[in-house]
Motif scaffolding. Structure first.
Motif, short mmCIF file in Angstrom:
data_model
loop_
_atom_site.label_atom_id
_atom_site.label_comp_id
_atom_site.label_asym_id
_atom_site.label_seq_id
_atom_site.Cartn_x
_atom_site.Cartn_y
_atom_site.Cartn_z
N ASP A 158 32.29 70.33 120.98
CA ASP A 158 32.08 70.35 121.85
C ASP A 158 33.65 71.51 122.12
N ILE B 12 34.53 74.04 120.70
CA ILE B 12 34.35 75.91 120.67
C ILE B 12 33.52 76.17 121.54
N GLU B 13 33.16 75.36 122.44
CA GLU B 13 32.06 75.70 123.92
C GLU B 13 33.10 75.36 124.65
N TYR B 14 33.84 74.36 124.95
CA TYR B 14 34.91 74.47 126.18
C TYR B 14 35.61 75.92 126.95
N ARG B 15 35.16 77.16 126.36
CA ARG B 15 35.77 77.85 127.60
C ARG B 15 34.23 78.09 128.11
N LYS B 16 33.18 77.88 127.62
CA LYS B 16 32.12 78.20 128.54
C LYS B 16 31.75 77.09 129.65
N ASN B 17 32.83 75.95 129.06
CA ASN B 17 32.10 74.62 129.83
C ASN B 17 32.66 74.41 130.36
N LYS B 18 33.89 74.65 129.79
CA LYS B 18 35.31 73.90 131.06
C LYS B 18 35.10 72.61 131.21
N LYS B 19 34.74 71.76 130.33
CA LYS B 19 34.50 70.25 130.11
C LYS B 19 34.39 69.95 128.57
#
Length: 448
Positions: A216, A218-225
């Motif tokens: 979560d 690591i992928e926060y920059r893409k998903n923003k949540k």
């Protein structure tokens, strides 16, 4: 006959397969560690001590009955770190890695076992999660190894520094707490060293967050949540680390045998490290055995709570503890639902949290009582040892090597139950659950 046995094995539940798999790895690891090639004196290590060490490594605990740094040869140390890696990531994760490398298909049964091993609620994306687990783990361990080796190179030859860096990075990330420095010293010689403290604490915290949370983040920059699970884990982990640091700093500030003799920088580093390590890591930078009773008891609480689901750590887990706190607050406020971050928790999650906590509490109490009956030691030290084994922490007040054979066997079972989880163990050993065909009428009792 062969087909019948094979069919029975295939029909085993995922919890039973996990329990059996871990048990076989421990027995094999114990056999390898007992061999003369694994021991520096060239003799066989007593099998009980070898099995205890293998259990502690596979269950990523860190409790030891022999000095890891002086007892085992390079071969024995490699066996030990292999058990730690397999135990930390899970043997099914390692088996999946091999299957992916060989480009073999992951069956439905294997996906169910992976779901149980990773503590996931469904199978969706489980193989994708396993790929992330492997990549993240190797990347984090490599970074930790590089930082450790760079620091250790000032104290030892470069080849030995690299070996120590890799070995201790794997041990810390998997929350095992084993070390090669000898003399049961752990990291006490680096109590005020910023590089070792930051690297070790970073590895321990990342290993204890859980792979879902790391994914979560690591992928926060893409998903923003962030998911609800990640929010709860990060909030409770931060709160426990901050509160733990403050309380340990206050309790041990004037203790000449721990923080009292250190300068201000070392005091802060030591308080922080001892707050991080009860989260199932097992390494220490000050002598746990000479801490004040209040501090030791507080660390028992931290060890019981432990790390987070789907991580390399043990304990009842941060999410379970948060759910219990939420239930208490909801009851006090007269609310029917537990609401966290504007999400209502399902009743089954609440019942599971209560079940895990009660089973864990019963296990720790039972083990402490048994140790009290067989070991001539202070009660608090035995409680600390039992909780450390259950939480797969590995911290000790120094009594582990002198325990009786019965005490060692009890702790082996406790580490095993703590790593797999009391609920998983109960599912594996208990009869197959059957759905009730009817419900009894509701009764009322007085509570409180």
């Amino acid at each position: 006959m062969y087909n019948v046995n094979k069919r029975k094995l295939f029909n085993w539940s995922p919890p039973r397969i996990l329990v059996t798999g871990f048990a076989l790895i421990i027995l094999l690891g114990g056999l390898l560690l007992s061999l003369p090639i694994s021991n520096t004196d060239g003799h066989y290590l007593r099998y009980l001590d070898a099995v205890f060490t293998a259990t502690s490594a596979t269950c990523v605990t860190g409790l030891v009955v022999v000095d890891t740094g002086t007892q085992f040869t390079t071969f024995g140390q490699i066996v030990l770190i292999s058990l730690i890696q397999i135990g930390g990531l899970g043997f099914m994760t390692m088996a999946t890695l091999i299957a992916l490398v060989l480009r073999k298909r992951i069956s439905l049964k294997e996906r169910l076992i992976l779901q149980e091993a990773m503590n996931q609620t469904n199978m969706e994306g489980i193989v994708r999660l396993i790929r992330k687990v492997i990549v993240y783990s190797l990347a984090i361990e490599a970074t930790g190894a590089l930082l450790f080796a760079s620091r250790f190179a000032f104290d030892m030859p470069i080849g030995r520094a690299i070996y120590f860096g890799i070995w201790h990075s794997i041990s810390m990330f998997n929350n095992a707490g084993f070390d090669l420095f000898g003399g049961f010293r752990s990291l006490t010689m680096y109590v005020g060293d910023p590089v070792v403290n930051i690297t070790a604490m970073g590895l321990i915290i990342l290993g204890g967050l859980g792979f879902v949370v790391m994914s979560d983040l690591i992928e926060y920059r893409k998903n923003k949540k962030l998911s609800l699970h990640s929010k709860i884990v990060l909030t409770m982990t931060s709160a426990l680390l901050i509160v733990g640091t403050i309380i340990i700093f206050i309790f041990e500030f004037s203790n000449k045998q721990t923080l009292g003799s250190l300068d201000w920088d070392a005091k802060i580093w030591a308080a922080m490290f001892q707050s991080v390590t009860p989260r199932t890591a097992g390494a220490n930078t000050i002598d746990i055995g000479v801490m004040r009773h209040a501090t030791i008891f507080f660390m028992v609480i931290l060890m019981f709570i432990g790390a987070s689901p789907g991580s390399t750590g043990g304990g009842i887990k941060t999410t379970t503890f948060t759910t219990l706190i939420g239930a208490v607050i909801a009851m006090i406020r007269g609310k029917e639902d537990i609401v966290l971050f504007k999400y209502r928790l399902a009743r089954e999650r609440i019942f599971k949290a209560l079940t895990i906590t009660m089973l864990s509490l019963v296990l720790v109490i039972a083990v402490t009582m048994l140790l009290s009956a067989t070991e001539d030691r202070e009660f608090l030290r035995l409680l600390f040892e039992a909780t450390s084994a259950f939480g797969t922490v590995g911290l000790s007040t120094g009594i582990t090597p002198s325990l009786s054979d019965f005490g060692k066997i009890i702790l082996c079972f406790t580490m095993f139950a703590g790593r797999l989880g009391p609920l998983t163990l109960a599912y594996a050993l208990g009869p197959k659950a059957e759905k009730d065909l009817y419900r009894y009428p509701e009764g009322k009792i007085i509570i409180g």
